[in-house]
Design an enzyme around this catalytic site. Sequence first.
Site, mmCIF file in Angstrom:
data_model
loop_
_atom_site.group_PDB
_atom_site.id
_atom_site.type_symbol
_atom_site.label_atom_id
_atom_site.label_comp_id
_atom_site.label_asym_id
_atom_site.label_seq_id
_atom_site.Cartn_x
_atom_site.Cartn_y
_atom_site.Cartn_z
ATOM 1 N N HIS A 1 5.950 9.769 0.922
ATOM 2 C CA HIS A 1 4.605 10.283 1.204
ATOM 3 C C HIS A 1 4.313 11.622 0.541
ATOM 4 C CE1 HIS A 1 4.133 7.749 5.172
ATOM 5 N NE2 HIS A 1 4.646 7.063 4.165
ATOM 6 N N ASP B 1 7.981 3.695 -1.359
ATOM 7 C CA ASP B 1 7.538 3.212 -0.058
ATOM 8 C C ASP B 1 6.206 2.514 -0.253
ATOM 9 O OD1 ASP B 1 6.976 2.830 2.617
ATOM 10 O OD2 ASP B 1 6.576 4.924 3.049
ATOM 11 N N GLU C 1 0.108 -1.191 5.616
ATOM 12 C CA GLU C 1 1.155 -0.797 6.559
ATOM 13 C C GLU C 1 1.071 0.687 6.878
ATOM 14 O OE1 GLU C 1 5.169 0.765 7.785
ATOM 15 O OE2 GLU C 1 3.934 1.268 6.028
ATOM 16 N N ASP D 1 0.837 -1.198 0.000
ATOM 17 C CA ASP D 1 0.000 0.000 0.000
ATOM 18 C C ASP D 1 0.870 1.245 0.000
ATOM 19 O OD1 ASP D 1 0.762 -0.585 2.748
ATOM 20 O OD2 ASP D 1 -0.626 0.986 3.368
#
Length: 407
Positions: free
Chosen positions: A377, A138, A172, A79
Amino acid sequence: MNITQRFLNYTQFDTQSSEESQSVPSTPKQLVFAEYLKKELIDEGFSDVEMDDKGYIYATLKSNMSKKVPTIGFISHYDTSPDCSGANIKARIVENYPGGDILLSEGIVSSPSKFPELNAHIGEDLIVTDGTTLLGADDKAGIAEIVQAMCYLRDHDEIKHGDIRIAFNPDEEIGMGAHHFDVEKFGCEWAYTIDGGDLGDLEFENFNAASAKVRLKGVSVHPGYAKGKMVNANLLAAEFSALLPADETPETTEGYQGFYHLLGIQSNIENAQLSYIIRDHDRDRFEQRKRFITQCAQTINDKYGEGTCQIEVKDQYYNMKEKIDPCMHVIDLVLKAMSDCGVPAKVEPIRGGTDGAQLSFKGLPCPNIFAGGVNFHGPYEFVSIQVMEKAMQVIVRICQLTAQYND
């Protein structure tokens, strides 16, 4: 398929998780990628490939040795963060990055003046976004590195290794990745999450973590006749927030310093809700923080009446260090592997958490190794192809060293 193409293929799937969902996985689109990944593992010839109804994928690279050696595992999540869009990612490669600004798209620039981490990657090939989405390194970089390492070992039978288990999971990024992970099925003596940052990162200390929901009850009265009657929940929220130390927030702390982080406020005259996360590496200070924020709620009640403020504090995960310390050979193997691969190790505490923290408390020691992504992010995220290749080499070397390990 090389590691770059594998990673770029993965970025084409939108796998953003959601904190608002109660389903597992939290978003159906994660399962679309999970099905793709499962098929890829089958096509690559790995054994025991399975995906459960919650999207957890497990597979095995079988031992090529006659003697029994420890079974170890490698884990990554698929994810991406709810903080930034992961849809329609337009990744491109900046070859032989010369330094200086990178124009992502019209008016959007990634600059070392703002992101000095770029300076460490001059001369490397960087995968970047167009500045409108995150990249997804990520942790799709981690997945690409694990799969590529297993393919390398499969194709180089001269490198001896035991059974290697791999696993990929959803959610996660919302703290739920390890909740439904089947440690018993995974069947490893220890494992590694490939979910760290830049080259050489090795992490086996993380925050103790809790969430806090604060609910405030006001009294709504016509403002023209409110004297002595109105209790404005908006102002209660501001008053509660002011009770917490201003110098213990993410913006003012670093290293081993903990914090209270206000995630959001929803409020009107009658009702307000504040959402916090609480973090500290030290378990005693962590417990003190939880007690303090609970005392703040009581302070509001003492002033305005019992029931004005309700608080719910829930533990999320704990510092894995207490579970890693008794089995430091797990760390020694990584340090040796990094050294053998020419990677300078950077052992630092995580100012966050990983699935490995929760898995360590479920009986699977699981430190965290670099995957190579930087500026996670957000739209300025990037990953170096050379660092991804180094991560893959470190995974291969860990497998090789484990085969030589004597308890």
